[in-house]
Write a protein that holds these residues in place. Sequence first.
Motif, PDB file in Angstrom:
ATOM      1  N   TRP A  84       3.429   1.940  10.169  1.00  0.00           N
ATOM      2  CA  TRP A  84       4.489   2.692   9.495  1.00  0.00           C
ATOM      3  C   TRP A  84       5.244   1.834   8.476  1.00  0.00           C
ATOM      4  O   TRP A  84       6.392   2.115   8.162  1.00  0.00           O
ATOM      5  CB  TRP A  84       5.477   3.233  10.532  1.00  0.00           C
ATOM      6  CG  TRP A  84       4.815   3.949  11.667  1.00  0.00           C
ATOM      7  CD1 TRP A  84       4.685   3.515  12.950  1.00  0.00           C
ATOM      8  CD2 TRP A  84       4.193   5.237  11.619  1.00  0.00           C
ATOM      9  NE1 TRP A  84       4.012   4.441  13.715  1.00  0.00           N
ATOM     10  CE2 TRP A  84       3.705   5.517  12.927  1.00  0.00           C
ATOM     11  CE3 TRP A  84       4.003   6.195  10.619  1.00  0.00           C
ATOM     12  CZ2 TRP A  84       3.034   6.697  13.253  1.00  0.00           C
ATOM     13  CZ3 TRP A  84       3.334   7.373  10.930  1.00  0.00           C
ATOM     14  CH2 TRP A  84       2.868   7.620  12.231  1.00  0.00           C
ATOM     15  N   THR A  85       4.594   0.800   7.958  1.00  0.00           N
ATOM     16  CA  THR A  85       5.285  -0.151   7.086  1.00  0.00           C
ATOM     17  C   THR A  85       4.994   0.049   5.607  1.00  0.00           C
ATOM     18  O   THR A  85       5.618  -0.611   4.772  1.00  0.00           O
ATOM     19  CB  THR A  85       4.896  -1.593   7.468  1.00  0.00           C
ATOM     20  OG1 THR A  85       3.468  -1.707   7.488  1.00  0.00           O
ATOM     21  CG2 THR A  85       5.461  -1.953   8.842  1.00  0.00           C
ATOM     22  N   ALA A  86       4.063   0.929   5.260  1.00  0.00           N
ATOM     23  CA  ALA A  86       3.691   1.107   3.853  1.00  0.00           C
ATOM     24  C   ALA A  86       4.719   1.951   3.104  1.00  0.00           C
ATOM     25  O   ALA A  86       5.696   2.453   3.663  1.00  0.00           O
ATOM     26  CB  ALA A  86       2.289   1.708   3.751  1.00  0.00           C
ATOM     27  N   THR A  87       4.477   2.142   1.824  1.00  0.00           N
ATOM     28  CA  THR A  87       5.464   2.696   0.899  1.00  0.00           C
ATOM     29  C   THR A  87       5.969   4.073   1.292  1.00  0.00           C
ATOM     30  O   THR A  87       7.174   4.333   1.272  1.00  0.00           O
ATOM     31  CB  THR A  87       4.846   2.744  -0.516  1.00  0.00           C
ATOM     32  OG1 THR A  87       4.441   1.415  -0.883  1.00  0.00           O
ATOM     33  CG2 THR A  87       5.836   3.275  -1.530  1.00  0.00           C
ATOM     34  N   THR A  88       5.071   4.988   1.637  1.00  0.00           N
ATOM     35  CA  THR A  88       5.501   6.361   1.895  1.00  0.00           C
ATOM     36  C   THR A  88       6.495   6.452   3.043  1.00  0.00           C
ATOM     37  O   THR A  88       7.470   7.203   2.985  1.00  0.00           O
ATOM     38  CB  THR A  88       4.282   7.278   2.153  1.00  0.00           C
ATOM     39  OG1 THR A  88       4.735   8.613   2.272  1.00  0.00           O
ATOM     40  CG2 THR A  88       3.514   6.867   3.404  1.00  0.00           C
ATOM     41  N   PHE A  89       6.297   5.653   4.085  1.00  0.00           N
ATOM     42  CA  PHE A  89       7.196   5.723   5.232  1.00  0.00           C
ATOM     43  C   PHE A  89       8.510   4.984   4.959  1.00  0.00           C
ATOM     44  O   PHE A  89       9.563   5.387   5.461  1.00  0.00           O
ATOM     45  CB  PHE A  89       6.497   5.174   6.473  1.00  0.00           C
ATOM     46  CG  PHE A  89       5.227   5.914   6.776  1.00  0.00           C
ATOM     47  CD1 PHE A  89       5.270   7.218   7.244  1.00  0.00           C
ATOM     48  CD2 PHE A  89       3.989   5.329   6.546  1.00  0.00           C
ATOM     49  CE1 PHE A  89       4.102   7.925   7.501  1.00  0.00           C
ATOM     50  CE2 PHE A  89       2.815   6.022   6.796  1.00  0.00           C
ATOM     51  CZ  PHE A  89       2.870   7.326   7.270  1.00  0.00           C
ATOM     52  N   GLY A 128       0.806  -1.209   0.000  1.00  0.00           N
ATOM     53  CA  GLY A 128       0.000   0.000   0.000  1.00  0.00           C
ATOM     54  C   GLY A 128       0.838   1.257   0.000  1.00  0.00           C
ATOM     55  O   GLY A 128       2.026   1.234   0.315  1.00  0.00           O
ATOM     56  N   ALA A 129       0.196   2.395  -0.325  1.00  0.00           N
ATOM     57  CA  ALA A 129       0.890   3.672  -0.355  1.00  0.00           C
ATOM     58  C   ALA A 129       1.041   4.264   1.039  1.00  0.00           C
ATOM     59  O   ALA A 129       2.149   4.588   1.471  1.00  0.00           O
ATOM     60  CB  ALA A 129       0.144   4.651  -1.261  1.00  0.00           C
ATOM     61  N   PHE A 130      -0.072   4.416   1.767  1.00  0.00           N
ATOM     62  CA  PHE A 130      -0.040   5.040   3.084  1.00  0.00           C
ATOM     63  C   PHE A 130      -0.279   4.043   4.212  1.00  0.00           C
ATOM     64  O   PHE A 130       0.276   4.187   5.303  1.00  0.00           O
ATOM     65  CB  PHE A 130      -1.085   6.156   3.145  1.00  0.00           C
ATOM     66  CG  PHE A 130      -0.958   7.034   4.362  1.00  0.00           C
ATOM     67  CD1 PHE A 130       0.044   7.987   4.454  1.00  0.00           C
ATOM     68  CD2 PHE A 130      -1.854   6.915   5.413  1.00  0.00           C
ATOM     69  CE1 PHE A 130       0.167   8.799   5.572  1.00  0.00           C
ATOM     70  CE2 PHE A 130      -1.749   7.723   6.532  1.00  0.00           C
ATOM     71  CZ  PHE A 130      -0.728   8.666   6.617  1.00  0.00           C
ATOM     72  N   TRP A 150      -2.569   6.200  -4.162  1.00  0.00           N
ATOM     73  CA  TRP A 150      -2.897   6.683  -2.828  1.00  0.00           C
ATOM     74  C   TRP A 150      -4.227   6.123  -2.359  1.00  0.00           C
ATOM     75  O   TRP A 150      -5.175   5.973  -3.130  1.00  0.00           O
ATOM     76  CB  TRP A 150      -2.933   8.209  -2.808  1.00  0.00           C
ATOM     77  CG  TRP A 150      -1.563   8.802  -2.906  1.00  0.00           C
ATOM     78  CD1 TRP A 150      -0.996   9.422  -3.972  1.00  0.00           C
ATOM     79  CD2 TRP A 150      -0.567   8.799  -1.871  1.00  0.00           C
ATOM     80  NE1 TRP A 150       0.292   9.806  -3.689  1.00  0.00           N
ATOM     81  CE2 TRP A 150       0.579   9.437  -2.401  1.00  0.00           C
ATOM     82  CE3 TRP A 150      -0.537   8.329  -0.563  1.00  0.00           C
ATOM     83  CZ2 TRP A 150       1.747   9.614  -1.661  1.00  0.00           C
ATOM     84  CZ3 TRP A 150       0.621   8.505   0.181  1.00  0.00           C
ATOM     85  CH2 TRP A 150       1.746   9.137  -0.359  1.00  0.00           C
ATOM     86  N   ASP A 151      -4.286   5.838  -1.075  1.00  0.00           N
ATOM     87  CA  ASP A 151      -5.468   5.243  -0.468  1.00  0.00           C
ATOM     88  C   ASP A 151      -6.668   6.198  -0.533  1.00  0.00           C
ATOM     89  O   ASP A 151      -7.809   5.761  -0.534  1.00  0.00           O
ATOM     90  CB  ASP A 151      -5.180   4.894   1.001  1.00  0.00           C
ATOM     91  CG  ASP A 151      -3.852   4.171   1.175  1.00  0.00           C
ATOM     92  OD1 ASP A 151      -3.869   2.968   1.480  1.00  0.00           O
ATOM     93  OD2 ASP A 151      -2.795   4.812   0.992  1.00  0.00           O
ATOM     94  N   HIS A 152      -6.396   7.491  -0.586  1.00  0.00           N
ATOM     95  CA  HIS A 152      -7.473   8.485  -0.533  1.00  0.00           C
ATOM     96  C   HIS A 152      -8.447   8.331  -1.695  1.00  0.00           C
ATOM     97  O   HIS A 152      -9.651   8.199  -1.499  1.00  0.00           O
ATOM     98  CB  HIS A 152      -6.889   9.901  -0.517  1.00  0.00           C
ATOM     99  CG  HIS A 152      -7.922  10.975  -0.630  1.00  0.00           C
ATOM    100  ND1 HIS A 152      -8.234  11.587  -1.837  1.00  0.00           N
ATOM    101  CD2 HIS A 152      -8.734  11.541   0.303  1.00  0.00           C
ATOM    102  CE1 HIS A 152      -9.183  12.475  -1.637  1.00  0.00           C
ATOM    103  NE2 HIS A 152      -9.499  12.480  -0.356  1.00  0.00           N
TER     104      HIS A 152
END
Length: 331
Positions: A90-95, A71-73, A125-127
Amino acid sequence: MRRPNVRNRLYAEAVIDWLLDSDPSIRWQVMRDLLGAPEAEWKAERAKVETEGWGARLLAHQDEDGQWAGGAFVPRGFDYREWQQVGQPWTATTFALSQLREFGLDPVTDRARRTVELIGANARWDHAGQPYWEGEVEECINGRTVADGAYFGVDVSSVVDRLVGERLDDGGWNCERANGSSRSSFASTINVLEGLLEYERATGGTPESRDARASGEEYLLQRHLFRRLTTGEPADERFLTFLHPNRWRYDILRALDYFRSAAALTGAAPDRRLGEAVDRVRSRRRPDGTWPLDWSLPGRVWFDVDDGPGRPSRWVTLRAMRVLKWCDQTP
């Protein structure tokens, strides 16, 4: 800002040895920022981030499609009850990308370039399913996306333009702007400032982005990095404590390290309004010359890079030492 005394220099020698006895991601920054090692030497150490230590370990968790945790976020299939009961994951792509940038993964390596391409092709993005490098809707997220994208060589100019247009009248940013907030926040502002600085470092920026970065800096400086403009009281007592990794959260050490990094690009001397925050960082040095990790964010991580709250932190210590070096060596 006062000069370091002999005792502090002795502290520094022992602490630098402790920092060097660590991960490549810390060692190369110590060599560059604290020891002034030749570029060829610290670059050779930096190259190890991809193949050794924390950098290699984080890369090993990458999915075949270039993402982390699918996932992204947030991770794919994430149950938001975990956020409520345990904490934000805190394991998804952005972090993961932001942490690789902090580690110093060289953006010109084949692995970094392939990662950027795969994320551009596969991450949404999840949004609302927006392509990853086109950004999301929240200023904090987009600030970090600009920082990561600019660092790794992505054209994020459209996201920069959006952030410039979302600046509030007081000079900063607030990720609650879309929900009606008209006053900036410390956290949103530092996330955007770091992105604009990385963009400026990579491209030179635009007149508009440079003006926005200057106004965001002034927002923080007017508040001496932690005080309310209205009352002079600390806006949040946690701003005076040290956190790592910061993720989206703010503290004075993160802000000071931003101003140090900006000065490395522009040659600016420390603003006198940084003095109170610098003195607070100086006062937190432990008897052994290190600085502690005061707290860490709850939630799922791939692995820890510190020994836990209350213990000496190499990351916090590195930041504090290079901030003080910048301040103390400036005439």
